[in-house]
Motif scaffolding. Structure first.
Motif, mmCIF file in Angstrom:
data_model
loop_
_atom_site.group_PDB
_atom_site.id
_atom_site.type_symbol
_atom_site.label_atom_id
_atom_site.label_comp_id
_atom_site.label_asym_id
_atom_site.label_seq_id
_atom_site.Cartn_x
_atom_site.Cartn_y
_atom_site.Cartn_z
ATOM 1 N N ILE A 202 86.554 35.091 86.623
ATOM 2 C CA ILE A 202 86.273 36.259 87.467
ATOM 3 C C ILE A 202 86.188 35.767 88.902
ATOM 4 O O ILE A 202 85.443 34.836 89.221
ATOM 5 C CB ILE A 202 84.967 36.958 87.051
ATOM 6 N N ALA A 203 86.970 36.390 89.774
ATOM 7 C CA ALA A 203 87.069 35.920 91.158
ATOM 8 C C ALA A 203 86.992 37.089 92.116
ATOM 9 O O ALA A 203 87.231 38.247 91.752
ATOM 10 C CB ALA A 203 88.399 35.162 91.360
ATOM 11 N N GLY A 204 86.680 36.761 93.370
ATOM 12 C CA GLY A 204 86.673 37.787 94.413
ATOM 13 C C GLY A 204 86.474 37.152 95.767
ATOM 14 O O GLY A 204 85.992 36.019 95.881
ATOM 15 N N ASP A 205 86.888 37.864 96.794
ATOM 16 C CA ASP A 205 86.658 37.375 98.155
ATOM 17 C C ASP A 205 85.730 38.326 98.880
ATOM 18 O O ASP A 205 85.681 39.525 98.597
ATOM 19 C CB ASP A 205 87.986 37.205 98.913
ATOM 20 N N SER A 206 84.954 37.784 99.802
ATOM 21 C CA SER A 206 83.967 38.544 100.580
ATOM 22 C C SER A 206 83.033 39.275 99.607
ATOM 23 O O SER A 206 82.504 38.654 98.693
ATOM 24 C CB SER A 206 84.673 39.486 101.544
ATOM 25 N N VAL A 207 82.837 40.600 99.757
ATOM 26 C CA VAL A 207 81.917 41.275 98.841
ATOM 27 C C VAL A 207 82.457 41.286 97.421
ATOM 28 O O VAL A 207 81.697 41.453 96.457
ATOM 29 C CB VAL A 207 81.588 42.715 99.299
ATOM 30 N N PHE A 211 80.271 40.622 94.133
ATOM 31 C CA PHE A 211 80.325 41.364 92.875
ATOM 32 C C PHE A 211 80.540 40.412 91.702
ATOM 33 O O PHE A 211 79.878 40.517 90.661
ATOM 34 C CB PHE A 211 81.466 42.385 92.911
ATOM 35 N N ALA A 212 81.485 39.472 91.857
ATOM 36 C CA ALA A 212 81.789 38.528 90.782
ATOM 37 C C ALA A 212 80.568 37.682 90.425
ATOM 38 O O ALA A 212 80.275 37.453 89.244
ATOM 39 C CB ALA A 212 82.955 37.626 91.191
ATOM 40 N N ALA A 213 79.837 37.213 91.447
ATOM 41 C CA ALA A 213 78.654 36.387 91.213
ATOM 42 C C ALA A 213 77.570 37.161 90.463
ATOM 43 O O ALA A 213 76.830 36.588 89.647
ATOM 44 C CB ALA A 213 78.107 35.865 92.542
ATOM 45 N N SER A 214 77.472 38.454 90.722
ATOM 46 C CA SER A 214 76.484 39.286 90.031
ATOM 47 C C SER A 214 76.947 39.632 88.622
ATOM 48 O O SER A 214 76.141 39.670 87.680
ATOM 49 C CB SER A 214 76.238 40.571 90.829
ATOM 50 N N VAL A 215 78.248 39.881 88.466
ATOM 51 C CA VAL A 215 78.793 40.239 87.151
ATOM 52 C C VAL A 215 78.544 39.143 86.128
ATOM 53 O O VAL A 215 78.130 39.412 84.999
ATOM 54 C CB VAL A 215 80.299 40.561 87.258
ATOM 55 N N VAL A 216 78.787 37.880 86.499
ATOM 56 C CA VAL A 216 78.585 36.799 85.515
ATOM 57 C C VAL A 216 77.111 36.679 85.126
ATOM 58 O O VAL A 216 76.794 36.226 84.021
ATOM 59 C CB VAL A 216 79.131 35.448 86.029
ATOM 60 N N GLN A 217 76.205 37.088 86.019
ATOM 61 C CA GLN A 217 74.787 37.082 85.659
ATOM 62 C C GLN A 217 74.495 38.166 84.631
ATOM 63 O O GLN A 217 73.687 37.970 83.717
ATOM 64 C CB GLN A 217 73.924 37.287 86.911
ATOM 65 N N GLN A 231 83.880 31.153 87.638
ATOM 66 C CA GLN A 231 83.701 32.129 88.705
ATOM 67 C C GLN A 231 84.251 31.513 89.990
ATOM 68 O O GLN A 231 83.954 30.364 90.319
ATOM 69 C CB GLN A 231 82.234 32.521 88.863
ATOM 70 N N VAL A 232 85.076 32.282 90.687
ATOM 71 C CA VAL A 232 85.700 31.819 91.926
ATOM 72 C C VAL A 232 85.237 32.739 93.045
ATOM 73 O O VAL A 232 85.555 33.934 93.052
ATOM 74 C CB VAL A 232 87.237 31.818 91.818
ATOM 75 N N LEU A 233 84.466 32.188 93.986
ATOM 76 C CA LEU A 233 83.752 32.986 94.986
ATOM 77 C C LEU A 233 84.220 32.557 96.376
ATOM 78 O O LEU A 233 83.930 31.456 96.825
ATOM 79 C CB LEU A 233 82.247 32.781 94.826
ATOM 80 N N ILE A 234 84.930 33.447 97.063
ATOM 81 C CA ILE A 234 85.628 33.096 98.288
ATOM 82 C C ILE A 234 84.942 33.741 99.497
ATOM 83 O O ILE A 234 84.912 34.965 99.606
ATOM 84 C CB ILE A 234 87.100 33.532 98.206
ATOM 85 N N TYR A 235 84.403 32.915 100.385
ATOM 86 C CA TYR A 235 83.652 33.309 101.596
ATOM 87 C C TYR A 235 82.880 34.627 101.412
ATOM 88 O O TYR A 235 83.132 35.621 102.050
ATOM 89 C CB TYR A 235 84.561 33.361 102.834
ATOM 90 N N SER A 236 81.903 34.561 100.525
ATOM 91 C CA SER A 236 81.170 35.767 100.117
ATOM 92 C C SER A 236 79.751 35.817 100.679
ATOM 93 O O SER A 236 79.145 34.782 100.961
ATOM 94 C CB SER A 236 81.098 35.828 98.591
#
Length: 424
Positions: A202-207, A211-217, A231-236
């Protein structure tokens, strides 16, 4: 006489509309020149990109605000309309490509799906769920079409890029719940898409990364599902509690306390996301760190935002004024204190133990830079394996910037794909 007055008024309104359109086109041209064609190394790149982007973004926002007086709609809605009519185009199938592009509905959520035609019949593949950014108020999977095609082609995986409702039409937690349910639906129906349920990222950039960081929780709490593998989190943004981190202070020093400097613009967008409108009292309370109660400020969780955990060179005496908290706004604090600490808004405040391996990207020319460093610290303390890649000359939003032309954006894309190739 009345006819002449009405005619003059209409001419004036058309003049304003033309003015806004021309300014918006200039912003797009500047974005193309700076983010797409610009080489990695520029003389005083930081000042050039930050200042000019700031000036033109300010003009665009003021133009959208001016047009709001004409049509009575929020400026973010005018920005959405402009992007829809002048910028956004539906993803198209490339000729002679092994990547098939189409629309799909995942439960109740629309998405753009990318299928690799080289996949053997009946063979299950890994998958990537991508969530776009846009400060809750703009954005679309279309912005990331070339990157997502590269992911599908090079990883040989299934890709689903989610649409979700934007503020102010949908407010917290609506968009987040929409995204979470789409992720769960795809995971539960993995057989329909020939996806290996144990190889999903699950990945996402900015917000989208937030969202991705919260979803995996949340997925961690569901015993019926296997959590994402990566989880791939790009300048968030990983928190909306502290708008006074060194990177926010540096942005303010670098390009001035204008509307587009960082914290004010983000606070405005957050206001739309929280309450569906721009409330300037709320905007300024957010930007000045005035929404937390004394009890919350003294809580154990707030130690996760300690500026001492950031690299020393991020806190130059030329701009850094310390970790200063604003005076609590008692009335507003009572409404938003607990909300801002919610892991669905500030993932860094959540339960981080047992989360999937993370690949975190940060950029030096970005008000959100420090969020990535602080979040990586907390993930590592929770025992989560983290790979953090920082691009000191990188700018927020460069994932959309045409990696084929911009060498730094291209490097970032390659590293993200390389990470998933190795670990997914």
């Amino acid at each position: 006489m009345i006819f002449l007055v009405v005619l003059a008024l209409l001419a004036y309104l058309l003049y304003i509309l033309l003015f806004v359109v021309v300014l918006a086109l200039l912003v797009c041209l500047l974005y193309y020149l700076l983010y797409v064609l610009a080489p990695v190394k520029l003389t005083s790149q930081e000042k050039t990109v930050s200042r000019f982007t700031n000036y033109f973004l300010t003009i665009l926002i003021k133009g959208a605000r001016l047009y709001s007086y004409i049509n009575g709609k929020p400026y973010v809605v005018n920005c959405q309309a402009f992007l829809k009519h002048f910028i956004l185009k539906e993803p198209k199938q490339d000729a002679n490509s092994d990547v098939q592009v189409s629309k799909v509905v995942l439960g109740n959520a629309e998405a753009v799906q990318y299928r690799n035609l080289r996949q053997k019949r009946g063979e299950k593949s890994r998958a990537l769920i991508f969530i776009h950014g846009g400060a809750y108020v703009i954005g679309s999977p279309v912005h990331y079409d070339s990157f997502l095609k590269d992911c599908c082609d090079q990883l040989g995986c299934y890709v689903a890029a989610l649409y979700y409702p934007l503020a102010p039409d949908s407010t917290f937690p609506g968009p987040y719940s929409h995204i979470l349910e789409a992720c769960k639906w795809l995971m539960k129906n993995h057989d329909k898409f020939l996806i290996d349920p144990e190889r999903i990222a699950i990945a996402g950039d900015s917000v989208g990364g937030q969202f991705a960081a919260s979803v995996v929780q949340d997925l961690k709490k569901d015993p019926s599902l296997t959590n994402a593998k990566l989880q791939v989190l790009i300048y968030s943004p990983f928190q909306w509690v502290d708008f006074n981190t060194p990177s926010y202070q540096q942005a303010t020093k670098r390009i001035g306390q204008s509307y587009a400097a960082g914290k004010i613009l983000l606070s405005s967008c957050l206001s739309y996301y929280l309450i569906g409108r721009e409330d300037w009292r709320l905007v300024m309370a957010l930007a000045k760190n005035r929404l937390l109660s004394e009890n919350t400020r003294e809580s154990q969780l707030m130690r996760r935002l300690n500026h001492d955990d950031l690299p020393p060179d991020f806190k130059s005496a030329s701009f850094y004024r310390g970790q200063v908290e604003g005076t609590c706004d008692g009335d507003l604090s009572g409404q938003f204190d607990g909300l801002l600490m919610d892991y669905r808004l500030s993932p860094i405040m959540g339960d981080l133990e047992g989360l999937p391996m993370a690949y975190v990207v940060s950029c030096g020319i970005d008000s959100l830079r420090d969020d990535s460093f602080l979040y990586c610290n907390q993930l590592q303390e929770a025992g989560v394996k983290v790979i953090h890649t920082h691009y000191e000359n990188g700018t927020h939003g460069m994932l959309m910037g045409g990696g084929k032309q911009n060498r730094l954006a291209g490097e970032m894309r390659k590293e993200i794909i390389k990470f998933m190739q190795k670990n997914l």
